[in-house]
Scaffold this motif. Structure first.
Motif, short mmCIF file in Angstrom:
data_model
loop_
_atom_site.label_atom_id
_atom_site.label_comp_id
_atom_site.label_asym_id
_atom_site.label_seq_id
_atom_site.Cartn_x
_atom_site.Cartn_y
_atom_site.Cartn_z
N ASN A 149 -6.39 -0.65 2.45
CA ASN A 149 -6.00 -1.72 3.36
C ASN A 149 -7.10 -2.75 3.53
O ASN A 149 -6.85 -3.97 3.60
N ASN A 202 0.85 -1.20 0.00
CA ASN A 202 0.00 0.00 0.00
C ASN A 202 0.89 1.24 0.00
O ASN A 202 1.56 1.54 0.99
N LYS A 242 -6.77 3.68 4.32
CA LYS A 242 -7.54 2.71 5.11
C LYS A 242 -8.43 1.86 4.22
O LYS A 242 -8.55 0.64 4.41
#
Length: 363
Positions: A103, A90, A100
């Motif tokens: 992820n 990432n 986020k």
């Protein structure tokens, strides 16, 4: 679809097929395709900004012979996600909402990859050709990324390949998203919105050809959902605050979210004494939904909105004195004071009007 517009494509399809057959009569075959000839669809709700790593660089990254910084520079991958055989990185700005969200997608890809490594994919990704031997993903983006993670970009895999881009590609994507319980709510809502735009275009062409627009039941059937689910999606996509909340990580299920929306709508209608909300009202409802979902303690929303009331003209001093000095609730006004909803602005105004008419008529 090359340079052919959506409406042109639909018009052509309707010349050869009924509306409810458009999504069924799509020629395809199952075939092996090299992964490096396949392009993700950036307009798909399941898309995230991935850059594919050559197998040799993925190996070097796993063996710590290449650093993350070197890979980012090599692939110009700042604010993107690097993915290759046994390697996924990432590279978005750390701690941001986009980081986020990426992820969460990475976690789901890794779970899929564990299954792919030990068993074949039951529902393979679907593709269509875009020219020069390349293909674009129609459905199955996460499964495709899982294949890359397990096998690398130089491997070939089995796919369902359409002869050409389906007439209603976003509707195809929604059908798959709606039937998958494991997909995030945001992706489903975005897919519904995209599919509805295609259905609207389909209805426009149908009317031009002298046919009626699809009914709600027919539309729900094409989308592959029940009429109840169709109503749920309509409510959930009514206010941007809902999609924004899911984008920021809200995990509330669809049914409780729908109930919340309808509750806030009903409370606001009651507050302003309206049965239908206009565009300005909808903005306020959207603001209240956003406030509730973000957990803000906004006094403006937690307290009843202040309303002004104007007493109609009193025609005599006797009427004025009665209003000011007497307990008007004991007079024979015909008003059922115990039944007055003092939070309903419209009802309170009507009660005041009735009271003033009674006082004026006493003289």
């Amino acid at each position: 679809m090359n340079n052919i517009s959506l409406e042109q494509s639909i018009a052509s399809a309707l010349n050869h097929s009924e509306a409810n057959r458009i999504l069924i009569e799509q020629a395809y075959e199952f075939k092996s395709v090299f992964v490096n000839r396949i392009k993700p669809d950036s307009s798909n709700p399941r898309f995230f900004p991935a850059v594919f790593i050559q197998d040799v660089h993925a190996y070097q990254m796993r063996e710590r012979k290449l650093t993350k910084a070197q890979l980012v520079k090599l692939y110009n991958a700042q604010d993107k996600v690097l993915i290759g055989k046994g390697c996924i990185v990432n590279c978005l700005n750390y701690g941001t909402n986009e980081w986020k969200k990426a992820n969460r997608t990475i976690e789901s890809i890794l779970e899929l990859a564990e299954n792919v490594a030990v068993a074949e994919i039951i529902q393979v990704p679907t593709l269509f050709p875009i020219g020069e031997g390349d293909y674009q993903i129609l459905t199955g983006h996460r499964r495709f990324f899982a294949l890359i993670y397990v096998n690398g970009v130089d491997a070939a895999s089995h796919f369902k390949v359409y002869e050409q881009c389906p007439v209603l590609p976003k509707t195809k994507q929604f059908q798959e998203n709606a039937s998958r319980e494991d997909l995030p709510q945001l992706g489903k809502l975005a897919a519904f919105g995209d599919a509805l735009l295609e259905i609207e275009a389909l209805n426009k062409i149908r009317k031009q050809k002298g046919f009626k627009a699809l009914t709600v039941r027919e539309t729900a059937g094409i989308l592959g959902i029940s009429t109840g689910a169709y109503d749920n999606y309509n409510v959930l996509t009514r206010y941007p605050a809902v999609s924004s909340a899911y984008s920021d990580g809200c995990s509330m299920a669809f049914v409780p979210m729908k109930k919340l929306i309808l509750k806030i709508e009903q409370e606001y209608k009651k507050e302003i004494g309206a049965t239908v909300l206009n565009a300005t009202n909808a903005q306020e409802v959207n603001r209240r939904i956003a406030s509730y979902l973000s957990g803000e303690k906004n006094a403006e929303h937690s307290k009843k909105q202040t309303r002004n009331y104007r007493v109609d003209k009193l025609v005599s001093t006797n009427a004025l004195m009665t209003l000011l000095k007497s307990d008007v609730t004991t007079l024979d006004t015909g008003i059922s004071w115990n039944e007055v909803d003092w939070d309903n602005h419209k009802q309170v105004k009507e009660t005041l009007t009735t009271l003033v008419e009674f006082l004026n008529n006493r003289d």
